[in-house]
Design a protein around this motif. Structure first.
Motif, PDB file in Angstrom:
ATOM      1  N   SER A 410      18.566 -11.907  49.939  1.00  0.00           N
ATOM      2  CA  SER A 410      18.865 -12.536  48.651  1.00  0.00           C
ATOM      3  C   SER A 410      18.341 -13.971  48.606  1.00  0.00           C
ATOM      4  O   SER A 410      18.128 -14.614  49.640  1.00  0.00           O
ATOM      5  N   GLY A 411      18.181 -14.463  47.368  1.00  0.00           N
ATOM      6  CA  GLY A 411      17.822 -15.862  47.159  1.00  0.00           C
ATOM      7  C   GLY A 411      19.030 -16.744  46.905  1.00  0.00           C
ATOM      8  O   GLY A 411      18.883 -17.937  46.707  1.00  0.00           O
ATOM      9  N   ASP A 412      20.225 -16.174  46.885  1.00  0.00           N
ATOM     10  CA  ASP A 412      21.459 -16.953  46.693  1.00  0.00           C
ATOM     11  C   ASP A 412      22.180 -17.109  48.040  1.00  0.00           C
ATOM     12  O   ASP A 412      22.175 -16.187  48.858  1.00  0.00           O
ATOM     13  N   LYS A 422      36.343 -35.014  54.759  1.00  0.00           N
ATOM     14  CA  LYS A 422      35.749 -34.524  53.522  1.00  0.00           C
ATOM     15  C   LYS A 422      35.061 -33.186  53.764  1.00  0.00           C
ATOM     16  O   LYS A 422      34.385 -32.998  54.780  1.00  0.00           O
ATOM     17  N   LEU A 423      35.238 -32.256  52.806  1.00  0.00           N
ATOM     18  CA  LEU A 423      34.646 -30.912  52.900  1.00  0.00           C
ATOM     19  C   LEU A 423      33.551 -30.772  51.840  1.00  0.00           C
ATOM     20  O   LEU A 423      33.789 -30.995  50.658  1.00  0.00           O
ATOM     21  N   PHE A 424      32.337 -30.435  52.306  1.00  0.00           N
ATOM     22  CA  PHE A 424      31.205 -30.205  51.397  1.00  0.00           C
ATOM     23  C   PHE A 424      31.047 -28.696  51.184  1.00  0.00           C
ATOM     24  O   PHE A 424      30.946 -27.936  52.157  1.00  0.00           O
ATOM     25  N   ILE A 425      31.033 -28.273  49.936  1.00  0.00           N
ATOM     26  CA  ILE A 425      30.847 -26.852  49.599  1.00  0.00           C
ATOM     27  C   ILE A 425      29.746 -26.764  48.552  1.00  0.00           C
ATOM     28  O   ILE A 425      29.763 -27.511  47.568  1.00  0.00           O
ATOM     29  N   ALA A 426      28.787 -25.865  48.774  1.00  0.00           N
ATOM     30  CA  ALA A 426      27.680 -25.696  47.831  1.00  0.00           C
ATOM     31  C   ALA A 426      27.426 -24.218  47.575  1.00  0.00           C
ATOM     32  O   ALA A 426      27.610 -23.388  48.463  1.00  0.00           O
ATOM     33  N   VAL A 427      27.023 -23.924  46.345  1.00  0.00           N
ATOM     34  CA  VAL A 427      26.544 -22.584  45.968  1.00  0.00           C
ATOM     35  C   VAL A 427      25.131 -22.772  45.427  1.00  0.00           C
ATOM     36  O   VAL A 427      24.923 -23.572  44.509  1.00  0.00           O
ATOM     37  N   VAL A 428      24.164 -22.033  45.996  1.00  0.00           N
ATOM     38  CA  VAL A 428      22.754 -22.299  45.748  1.00  0.00           C
ATOM     39  C   VAL A 428      22.063 -21.038  45.231  1.00  0.00           C
ATOM     40  O   VAL A 428      22.276 -19.948  45.751  1.00  0.00           O
ATOM     41  N   ASP A 429      21.234 -21.219  44.211  1.00  0.00           N
ATOM     42  CA  ASP A 429      20.434 -20.125  43.623  1.00  0.00           C
ATOM     43  C   ASP A 429      18.967 -20.508  43.779  1.00  0.00           C
ATOM     44  O   ASP A 429      18.473 -21.394  43.088  1.00  0.00           O
ATOM     45  N   CYS A 430      18.262 -19.830  44.703  1.00  0.00           N
ATOM     46  CA  CYS A 430      16.871 -20.167  44.985  1.00  0.00           C
ATOM     47  C   CYS A 430      15.924 -19.386  44.075  1.00  0.00           C
ATOM     48  O   CYS A 430      16.257 -18.325  43.557  1.00  0.00           O
ATOM     49  N   THR A 431      14.719 -19.917  43.919  1.00  0.00           N
ATOM     50  CA  THR A 431      13.697 -19.246  43.115  1.00  0.00           C
ATOM     51  C   THR A 431      13.356 -17.887  43.723  1.00  0.00           C
ATOM     52  O   THR A 431      13.156 -17.770  44.922  1.00  0.00           O
ATOM     53  N   GLY A 432      13.285 -16.864  42.887  1.00  0.00           N
ATOM     54  CA  GLY A 432      12.840 -15.551  43.342  1.00  0.00           C
ATOM     55  C   GLY A 432      13.971 -14.673  43.823  1.00  0.00           C
ATOM     56  O   GLY A 432      15.116 -15.102  43.979  1.00  0.00           O
ATOM     57  N   MET A 440      13.292 -18.972  50.630  1.00  0.00           N
ATOM     58  CA  MET A 440      13.750 -20.231  50.046  1.00  0.00           C
ATOM     59  C   MET A 440      15.184 -20.539  50.464  1.00  0.00           C
ATOM     60  O   MET A 440      15.546 -21.695  50.693  1.00  0.00           O
ATOM     61  N   SER A 441      16.027 -19.503  50.596  1.00  0.00           N
ATOM     62  CA  SER A 441      17.409 -19.745  51.000  1.00  0.00           C
ATOM     63  C   SER A 441      17.464 -20.274  52.436  1.00  0.00           C
ATOM     64  O   SER A 441      18.276 -21.142  52.751  1.00  0.00           O
ATOM     65  N   MET A 442      16.591 -19.752  53.311  1.00  0.00           N
ATOM     66  CA  MET A 442      16.545 -20.247  54.696  1.00  0.00           C
ATOM     67  C   MET A 442      16.110 -21.721  54.715  1.00  0.00           C
ATOM     68  O   MET A 442      16.660 -22.541  55.438  1.00  0.00           O
ATOM     69  N   ILE A 443      15.089 -22.041  53.863  1.00  0.00           N
ATOM     70  CA  ILE A 443      14.623 -23.426  53.797  1.00  0.00           C
ATOM     71  C   ILE A 443      15.743 -24.331  53.282  1.00  0.00           C
ATOM     72  O   ILE A 443      16.009 -25.402  53.834  1.00  0.00           O
ATOM     73  N   GLY A 444      16.419 -23.886  52.193  1.00  0.00           N
ATOM     74  CA  GLY A 444      17.484 -24.700  51.616  1.00  0.00           C
ATOM     75  C   GLY A 444      18.617 -24.950  52.586  1.00  0.00           C
ATOM     76  O   GLY A 444      19.106 -26.069  52.733  1.00  0.00           O
ATOM     77  N   ASN A 445      19.076 -23.886  53.294  1.00  0.00           N
ATOM     78  CA  ASN A 445      20.165 -24.024  54.247  1.00  0.00           C
ATOM     79  C   ASN A 445      19.776 -24.977  55.374  1.00  0.00           C
ATOM     80  O   ASN A 445      20.552 -25.842  55.784  1.00  0.00           O
ATOM     81  N   THR A 446      18.553 -24.811  55.882  1.00  0.00           N
ATOM     82  CA  THR A 446      18.085 -25.657  56.986  1.00  0.00           C
ATOM     83  C   THR A 446      18.029 -27.124  56.568  1.00  0.00           C
ATOM     84  O   THR A 446      18.466 -28.025  57.300  1.00  0.00           O
ATOM     85  N   LEU A 447      17.485 -27.385  55.356  1.00  0.00           N
ATOM     86  CA  LEU A 447      17.354 -28.771  54.893  1.00  0.00           C
ATOM     87  C   LEU A 447      18.722 -29.414  54.649  1.00  0.00           C
ATOM     88  O   LEU A 447      18.925 -30.592  54.959  1.00  0.00           O
ATOM     89  N   LEU A 448      19.684 -28.663  54.099  1.00  0.00           N
ATOM     90  CA  LEU A 448      21.025 -29.215  53.884  1.00  0.00           C
ATOM     91  C   LEU A 448      21.672 -29.616  55.208  1.00  0.00           C
ATOM     92  O   LEU A 448      22.249 -30.707  55.334  1.00  0.00           O
ATOM     93  N   ASN A 449      21.579 -28.724  56.202  1.00  0.00           N
ATOM     94  CA  ASN A 449      22.155 -29.047  57.513  1.00  0.00           C
ATOM     95  C   ASN A 449      21.439 -30.232  58.154  1.00  0.00           C
ATOM     96  O   ASN A 449      22.061 -31.091  58.785  1.00  0.00           O
ATOM     97  N   LYS A 450      20.106 -30.287  57.977  1.00  0.00           N
ATOM     98  CA  LYS A 450      19.341 -31.394  58.554  1.00  0.00           C
ATOM     99  C   LYS A 450      19.746 -32.725  57.918  1.00  0.00           C
ATOM    100  O   LYS A 450      19.974 -33.721  58.611  1.00  0.00           O
TER     101      LYS A 450
END
Length: 609
Positions: A410-412, A422-432, A440-450
């Motif tokens: 999935s892209g989500d 503090k607790l950070f929570i995100a819901v992400v909808d990637c292109t495609g 794109m979801s792998m890239i997004g998750n990696t960049l957020l953690n980085k």
């Protein structure tokens, strides 16, 4: 010449020539009878087309009231594609009725009904145009009466003078309730709240000039709202009131008149069809006699060769095109012999092709197995990057996740991170979707953690700005035409203090929803994110929007909802989207329920929708 006539093709040609000549005589006899039937059928076709156009006009009317009246482009351009299409359909309908009135002799008794139908259409169009003009005057958002209303209340709201902001918010809530539910009770509540707000303005602002300015703004708002409410009632809150009800009544009358004409024409058509049926029956009896005679002669000439060849073909099929077979007539000089020889050659070619296809199918099956194996492994990898439920249970206590990818991957995705308390929570909808979305979801998750690991940011809007830069850099979007990215809703939850919890929200083309109980009254609200996505190179800097933080102090027991368009864009059988308005109403109804019941009810409601 004699040898040629002995061939099967020559004999068949002669017999078919004789049959064709006889058939032409029979057809000529039937044609003049069919002309009588065609007039009735053509009239029925006209009536069917008229009925279709009327239904289309009704559908375009519904589209106008459902979609165009809440489309700002309609108020900017003073027209819409729906109205243009409806105008063209109406023109075609009027033209079609005039053609039917002039051209059909079968409708002599129904001319008065057609005239009444034209009068009804004129009355319907006049009423619809009057409704459109009222709709334009009523306006939407920044246009018309609603624009005047909103401008006045926004000016009052943004003034620096003293008054009770809660009363103003209550006033706006009654306004929104009226807009959504179309119930008069909210106009009464709004006026009562306005009187309280007037008293508050007079009490807190002793300066007469300030009082006058604020009261004028409030009165402008009230006048615009009252006129808008009256106009809504005239137009009709739905298809059962106001002008919209009158339009519905006229259309029902038109349909009834069409049904009367249609019934009478069908009766005439049936009578004519019965006459033609008798004539055709006599013609068919003669045709059957001729056909049986010709069939006997043809069967006598070609029966044995064709049956023998047919059995050989059946044998080939039973053996699945394998084995060596002989064809009895392949050495004959007539058409059957040539056909047998050609079939023998074809069988050899097909057998060779089958062997090649079997080999290709085996290779394809192996490759397909490898692809599905890779997809299942990719699914496991993607599942592994999602937050662990044990961790979520420890920090969030009460929550639920509905994660139902359309494909294997999935892209989500959803993301969780802790910085101190503090607790950070995100819901992400990637292109495609599928594999591109998963990348794109792998890239997004990696960049957020980085980003969080390197910077320990506690500002969600700033985090989104950094994420945007990281995505454009990672995908080299300044040099390439790649515009891939993601939409995201991001919340920072802080520990509760004195029964209140601070929530900081930032969104990239996604919203945060929350629901709570105000006493015994459930309440739901949407906090909209910035209308800008993560990723994509922005060439026109004048359109650049910085991400904005929204800070909320919510009582404990408030439910927060973060979601992608995977839920809001779900369509029912009529291809109507689930939408934000329906979702807000759903969570408002679910506010009194526990988190476990909410999850079950949302899943059930979505599945039924």
């Amino acid at each position: 010449m004699i040898d040629q006539f002995r061939s099967i093709s020559s004999k068949l040609l002669f017999l078919f020539g004789l049959f064709l000549f006889t058939s032409i005589l029979l057809i000529a006899t039937v044609i003049w009878l069919e002309d009588k039937k065609d007039e009735a059928n053509n009239t029925l076709d006209y009536l069917a087309e008229i009925n279709f156009l009327i239904e289309k006009i009704s559908r375009l009317e519904r589209d106008f009231f459902n979609d165009e009246v809440i489309n700002t482009r309609f108020y900017e351009q003073k027209t819409s594609p729906v109205l243009e299409e409806r105008k063209q359909v109406l023109t075609n309908l009027v033209s079609l009725i005039q053609q039917l009135r002039r051209g059909s002799q079968i409708l002599n008794k129904q001319i008065l009904i057609l005239d009444s139908l034209s009068d009804d259409l004129n009355r319907y169009e006049h009423l619809f145009q009057e409704t459109v003009q009222l709709t334009k005057q009523r306006g939407f958002k920044d246009f018309g009466l609603e624009g005047t209303l909103r401008n006045a209340i926004h000016t009052l709201e943004n003034s620096n003078y003293a008054f009770d902001l809660n009363k103003l918010l209550t006033l706006r809530r009654h306004e929104k309730d009226f807009m959504l539910r179309k119930e008069k009770i909210y106009t009464i509540k709004l006026k009562e709240t306005a009187e309280l707000l007037k008293a508050d303005i007079i009490t807190q602002n002793p300066d007469i000039l300030i009082q006058t300015k604020l009261l004028e703004l409030l009165q402008t708002y009230l006048n615009a709202f009252e006129e808008l409410a009256k106009m809504e009632e005239v137009i009709g809150f739905d298809n059962s009131s106001g002008y919209r009800n009158d339009l519905t009544v006229i259309v029902v009358g038109i349909r009834a008149r069409l049904a009367t004409v249609n019934l009478q024409v069908r009766s005439t058509a049936v009578q004519r069809a019965n006459i033609i049926r008798i004539a055709l029956f006599s013609t068919i009896i003669l045709s059957i006699v001729l056909i049986l005679t010709f069939a006997y002669l043809i069967n006598k000439m070609v029966s044995r060769p064709v049956v023998t060849l047919s059995k050989a073909v059946e044998q080939v099929i039973e053996n699945k095109f394998e084995g060596n077979l002989s064809f009895e007539f392949r050495n004959n000089q007539d058409e059957i012999g040539k056909l047998s020889a050609s079939f023998d050659t074809m069988l050899t070619t097909v057998q060779q092709s089958f062997q090649e296809i079997k080999k290709q199918n085996k290779d394809l099956a192996h490759k397909q197995k490898q692809i599905f194996s890779s997809l299942r492994y990719a699914q496991q990898i993607q599942q592994a990057i999602l937050p662990d439920f044990d961790e979520l249970d420890f920090f969030l206590k009460k929550y639920f996740v509905i994660y139902q990818p359309r494909d294997e991957v999935s892209g989500d995705f959803y993301w969780f991170y802790q910085v101190k308390e503090k607790l950070f929570i995100a819901v992400v909808d990637c292109t495609g979707h599928g594999i591109p979305g998963a990348f794109m979801s792998m890239i997004g998750n990696t960049l957020l953690n980085k980003i969080m690991g390197e910077n320990q940011i506690d500002d969600p809007a700033f985090l989104l700005e950094i994420l945007h830069v990281e995505v454009t850099t990672a995908l080299h979007q300044e040099k390439k035409s790649n515009q891939d990215g993601m939409d995201i809703s991001l919340c920072v939850l802080e520990p509760p203090t004195n029964g209140l919890r601070k929530i900081t929200f930032a969104g990239a083309k996604q919203s945060l929803f929350y629901a709570k109980m105000n006493g015994n009254i459930p309440f739901a609200e949407e906090i909209r994110g910035t209308r800008r996505n993560i990723g994509g190179f922005i060439k026109d800097l004048s359109r650049y929007q910085t991400f904005e933080n929204h800070t909320l102090l919510l009582p404990t027991g408030t439910y927060l909802y973060m979601l992608t368009d995977g839920l809001l864009d779900q369509q029912d059988r009529k291809r109507k989207k689930f939408g934000k308005i329906r979702f807000l109403e759903l969570i408002r109804q679910l506010a009194p329920f526990s988190i476990e019941d909410q999850e079950k009810k949302i899943k059930t409601f979505l599945q039924q929708y």
